[in-house]
Design an enzyme around this catalytic site. Structure first.
Site, PDB file in Angstrom:
ATOM      1  N   HIS A   1     131.254  90.145  94.611  1.00 13.07           N
ATOM      2  CA  HIS A   1     130.299  89.885  95.693  1.00 13.07           C
ATOM      3  C   HIS A   1     130.945  89.143  96.863  1.00 13.07           C
ATOM      4  O   HIS A   1     131.772  88.253  96.682  1.00 13.07           O
ATOM      5  CB  HIS A   1     129.049  89.162  95.182  1.00 13.07           C
TER       6      HIS A   1
ATOM      7  N   GLU B   1     124.466  88.644  96.094  1.00 11.68           N
ATOM      8  CA  GLU B   1     124.541  88.300  94.670  1.00 11.68           C
ATOM      9  C   GLU B   1     123.921  86.945  94.408  1.00 11.68           C
ATOM     10  O   GLU B   1     123.241  86.745  93.394  1.00 11.68           O
ATOM     11  CB  GLU B   1     126.004  88.317  94.199  1.00 11.68           C
ATOM     12  N   GLU B   2     124.153  86.001  95.315  1.00 12.94           N
ATOM     13  CA  GLU B   2     123.713  84.620  95.095  1.00 12.94           C
ATOM     14  C   GLU B   2     122.196  84.457  95.141  1.00 12.94           C
ATOM     15  O   GLU B   2     121.672  83.411  94.752  1.00 12.94           O
ATOM     16  CB  GLU B   2     124.361  83.691  96.126  1.00 12.94           C
TER      17      GLU B   2
ATOM     18  N   HIS C   1     129.779  76.106  92.977  1.00 14.57           N
ATOM     19  CA  HIS C   1     128.695  75.951  93.947  1.00 14.57           C
ATOM     20  C   HIS C   1     128.799  74.633  94.703  1.00 14.57           C
ATOM     21  O   HIS C   1     127.805  73.958  94.974  1.00 14.57           O
ATOM     22  CB  HIS C   1     127.325  76.095  93.271  1.00 14.57           C
TER      23      HIS C   1
ATOM     24  N   ASP D   1     134.146  87.892  88.871  1.00 12.66           N
ATOM     25  CA  ASP D   1     133.481  86.693  89.381  1.00 12.66           C
ATOM     26  C   ASP D   1     134.141  85.457  88.779  1.00 12.66           C
ATOM     27  O   ASP D   1     135.045  85.563  87.955  1.00 12.66           O
ATOM     28  CB  ASP D   1     131.987  86.729  89.040  1.00 12.66           C
TER      29      ASP D   1
END
Length: 329
Positions: free
Chosen positions: A60, A192-193, A301, A215
């Protein structure tokens, strides 16, 4: 690879605003595929002819960010999240909007860190009034975190390594593969997030026989970390399970066999949180066998994610080995 990562992570592209990163990747891979298309959702799909089995890889392009929800009389921006962000990690972080406007995240007074919610935070862009702020930023605009790439030698730190590292793996694999034994659909996905949205629609259109997401994954190798097996520098991680996916047994066995056959360092991943594009791919139409090749990453994140380049190289080698292995399921 380090320079590629530096360039990929420097481009702001929060979910729904992937135009800049898509253009960069498109220019990077156009000479290494037979066809290059952008679908309705904005996914970039590079096709390389090789065999009867349709193999989809998905990495992504989007990153986490913030979206302006209101502007108060003093010119401070109130905001919501785009993807998973932790309020207690945001104080004094910097963000940048597509037009170049920069801001710093501040917080109202709280007596307990547990009270620090998004509603208590604001973005200060240096405006003295709402009128001045609105000349720079409007409600609904999305910003990405604004932090530079840091070279630590064999390890690097940057924002958006989730999942520009997956994009880097797929770009490099496309450049290295010489004799693909499967029809390759290298998909650089959007959104994607915020719910694996791009992968879902891309897989529906491609109808692959097998899907593999690329990922990052969490680690258990820092002080008092969660009890996770994944460690930086121990190789590519072959996913067994996360919240969105139980890897198809044949896919796990295939990736493990290829890693061992080619002397590629690997580790198994069981993640009690999170998900990847593979979770959406496996549920497409009547179902698709799916798995994940992960790159261990610390400080997920956050604007300062960390990976080991040895793991990155192992992931590239495993992707190329999969591309060049005739697959039958």
């Amino acid at each position: 690879m380090k320079d590629l990562l530096r360039r990929l992570t420097s481009i702001p592209a929060p979910s729904g605003r992937e135009e800049q990163i898509r253009a960069f990747i498109q220019a990077e891979i156009k000479d290494y595929c037979d066809d290059l298309t952008v679908d309705t959702m904005g996914n970039l799909i590079a096709f390389k002819r090789g065999g009867k089995t349709k193999l989809q890889f998905a990495a992504h392009m989007d990153e986490i960010g913030v979206i302006v929800t209101a502007i108060d009389e003093q010119g401070f921006l109130r905001f919501g999240n785009v993807g998973g962000i932790r309020p207690h990690q945001l104080y004094a972080q910097r963000v940048r909007f597509p037009n170049g406007t920069a801001g710093v995240i501040g917080a109202e007074k709280v007596d307990d860190l547990k009270q620090l919610t998004l509603e208590k935070l604001y973005i200060d862009i240096g405006a003295a009034s709402a009128a001045e702020a609105k000349t720079k930023v409007n409600v609904g605009e999305i910003a990405a975190f604004d932090y530079p790439f840091v070279d630590l030698g064999q390890r690097v730190v940057a924002k958006a390594l989730d999942d520009r590292v997956g994009c880097a793996v797929l770009i490099e694999a496309l450049k290295r593969v010489t004799k693909p034994q499967n029809d390759l659909y290298c998909t650089f996905t959007v959104q994607e997030e915020v719910g694996l949205r791009g992968a879902k629609t891309a897989a529906f259109g491609i109808e692959p026989d097998l899907g593999i997401a690329l990922d990052v994954t969490g680690t258990g190798d820092t002080p008092e970390a969660p009890k996770l097996a994944m460690k930086l520098g121990q190789g590519a991680a072959i996913k067994v399970k996360d919240v969105s996916l139980i890897t198809h047994p044949q896919v796990k066995e295939l990736l493990t066999m290829l890693a061992e056959k080619n002397g590629i360092p690997y580790q198994f991943e069981v993640l009690p949180f999170g998900g990847t594009d593979a979770g959406a791919i496996q549920l497409t139409k009547a179902g698709i066998p799916a798995g994940v090749i992960s790159i261990p990453c610390r400080y997920l994140h956050s604007p300062s994610e960390m990976i080991d380049l040895n793991d990155l190289e192992a992931a590239v080698r495993l992707v190329v080995a999969t591309m060049e292995h005739p697959i039958t399921l």
